[in-house]
Design an enzyme around this catalytic site. Sequence first.
Site, PDB file in Angstrom:
ATOM      1  N   GLY A 276       0.822  -1.201   0.000  1.00 54.06           N
ATOM      2  CA  GLY A 276       0.000   0.000   0.000  1.00 54.06           C
ATOM      3  C   GLY A 276       0.861   1.258   0.000  1.00 54.06           C
ATOM      4  O   GLY A 276       1.951   1.301  -0.590  1.00 54.06           O
ATOM      5  N   SER A 277       0.419   2.270   0.708  1.00 54.99           N
ATOM      6  CA  SER A 277       1.039   3.601   0.601  1.00 54.99           C
ATOM      7  C   SER A 277       2.455   3.696   1.151  1.00 54.99           C
ATOM      8  O   SER A 277       3.166   4.651   0.818  1.00 54.99           O
ATOM      9  CB  SER A 277       0.147   4.637   1.297  1.00 54.99           C
ATOM     10  OG  SER A 277      -1.055   4.812   0.573  1.00 54.99           O
ATOM     11  N   VAL A 278       2.891   2.754   1.996  1.00 51.07           N
ATOM     12  CA  VAL A 278       4.279   2.838   2.461  1.00 51.07           C
ATOM     13  C   VAL A 278       5.238   2.696   1.287  1.00 51.07           C
ATOM     14  O   VAL A 278       6.385   3.152   1.336  1.00 51.07           O
ATOM     15  CB  VAL A 278       4.598   1.779   3.548  1.00 51.07           C
ATOM     16  CG1 VAL A 278       3.804   2.025   4.813  1.00 51.07           C
ATOM     17  CG2 VAL A 278       4.386   0.366   3.034  1.00 51.07           C
ATOM     18  N   PHE A 279       4.767   2.062   0.199  1.00 51.60           N
ATOM     19  CA  PHE A 279       5.631   1.875  -0.969  1.00 51.60           C
ATOM     20  C   PHE A 279       5.857   3.189  -1.717  1.00 51.60           C
ATOM     21  O   PHE A 279       6.734   3.279  -2.579  1.00 51.60           O
ATOM     22  CB  PHE A 279       5.013   0.831  -1.906  1.00 51.60           C
ATOM     23  CG  PHE A 279       6.001   0.237  -2.873  1.00 51.60           C
ATOM     24  CD1 PHE A 279       6.979  -0.633  -2.433  1.00 51.60           C
ATOM     25  CD2 PHE A 279       5.950   0.550  -4.224  1.00 51.60           C
ATOM     26  CE1 PHE A 279       7.896  -1.181  -3.320  1.00 51.60           C
ATOM     27  CE2 PHE A 279       6.860   0.015  -5.118  1.00 51.60           C
ATOM     28  CZ  PHE A 279       7.839  -0.861  -4.659  1.00 51.60           C
ATOM     29  N   LYS A 280       5.060   4.210  -1.383  1.00 50.74           N
ATOM     30  CA  LYS A 280       5.253   5.511  -2.021  1.00 50.74           C
ATOM     31  C   LYS A 280       6.619   6.104  -1.688  1.00 50.74           C
ATOM     32  O   LYS A 280       7.113   6.982  -2.404  1.00 50.74           O
ATOM     33  CB  LYS A 280       4.147   6.474  -1.590  1.00 50.74           C
ATOM     34  CG  LYS A 280       2.771   6.100  -2.137  1.00 50.74           C
ATOM     35  CD  LYS A 280       1.661   6.955  -1.552  1.00 50.74           C
ATOM     36  CE  LYS A 280       0.291   6.497  -2.043  1.00 50.74           C
ATOM     37  NZ  LYS A 280      -0.822   7.232  -1.387  1.00 50.74           N
TER      38      LYS A 280
END
Length: 553
Positions: A276-280
């Site tokens: 999810g968004s941690v991969f941003k």
Amino acid sequence: MISLIFTIFITLICARLIYMHIFFYKKALHLSRMQHMVRIELEPKRGDILDRKMRKLALSLKVDSVYAIARDVKEKRKAARSLSRALNQSEDFLYERLNRDKMFVWLARKISQEQSDKVKNLNIKGVQIIDETKRFYPNAGLACQTIGFSGIDNNGLEGIEAYYDKYLAGKKGYRVSIRDAKGREVQAFGNRHVPSINGFSVILTIDEVIQHIAEKSLAKIVAKHRANAGVALVMDPNNGDVLALAVRPSYDLNRFGTASSAQKRNRAIADYYEPGSVFKVVTAAACIDSGKVSLNDKFFCENGSWAIAGRTLHDHRGHGELTFKEVIEQSSNIGTVKAAIKLGDKDLYKYIRSFGFGSPTGVELHGEISGMLRPLNSWTKGSIAAIPIGHEIGVTMIQLAAGVSAVANGGVLFKPRIVSGIIDEDGAFIRQYYPEQVRRVIGKDTARQLRAVMKSVIETGTGSKAKLTRYAAGGKTGTAQKIEPSGKYSHRDYVASFVGFAPTDNPAITVCVMIDTPRNGYYGGTVAAPVFRDICDATLRYLRTEQEGEDEA
């Protein structure tokens, strides 16, 4: 007379031969069997497993085991009955063992001192006590999936116990005893004795105190949100040392036989999930480092809804025009994807691979997987709208910790290290393992800019619940929908995560938290961020990290 004498003599010899072969056969066979050689294996002491401060996480204690020379035991049923009461074992099981036509049989392994005393008091001929060692884990379930356990024969079965078994196990010795028909040792033949060689001890990078901190914080949130599972990993970003690896559910290493396979699984290396968004963080690093996107570039975020490649992207709340810095702070899916399109799928794939995703990290534990990253030629038109925000990709927690640590330390990816050395009984090093740089993944200036943005995520963005009491920290929230058996994304089950480091000026620790299927809330900033905060606060106090000047955004 001479013929008569010879006839009588030959007749007596023939009679003796007939008696020996027919009437005395069974007794003679028994006597021959009683003149035997007994070989008893001598077990070595298994080496200890120590934390980075030389505190014992696994050790071996001296215990007694019971064996029998079955042919020496008289009145086997009576003996089995007596031993059954002393050892709390089945009488039939013991009788079957004693009834075997063997010189050496185990009756009970690694018994208590009370049981040993009872057996000695029985004074049964042919039943004897021998010294062995039993594995003991003083902290019960602490770091259980990392340490692992060994079996009844002291062979490593899981975790470090299995991976370093050849060093920990030592070498078995033996003693050969030659006995006469009455069971007495025949000293003239010289009994052979080869002593055992004790195993070496393994020193982990794990810190017992930090491990306690991580496990306590993780267990609290997993219980509060009735989650299926959770992982909290603490790493030194400057060398890749794993300082703590906590996994829930866990189990008591001293009673590993009662644990389920789910409890034994090390989810930090054996499970992957859509981040999810941690991969941003990775997407932002690639965009900035390539020079194709700057923090001040502006992106229109479509007021929260955008149709692209046959799907509709949504933000958790609508935004108009945002700078790329604000895109990361507010965790805008639309803004992140637009930046990734500007970067291009080839460059994005190159950076993802460079950060180590899609390959095992090589950490010294069995069962590590590579995660899931499809080759670039397998990407669809919609992949560029999914992978940058942490979908269509599977990562492990150990990969994520190593990747975030590269941002924290200035751009260098380190191989995660969980063992620092192996020592003998005198404390001399047999082997040492040093920090290993894999590659530089981003430039120092890129890392500096990204640390400042991640600091703002906590100060003014979606990660406010991760704010520390004394130190400034940087981080990123993540909330990912789980995939149902039908292949569709669930609207009920989520993975909440938070990754970050502290202090931001000179990071001493990287902390990654994942909570699987929480209830009563599921956002990473709500569920996982408090675990990050609690671990960082307590760990930095323990490490006595001095607060210095902070990076500027």
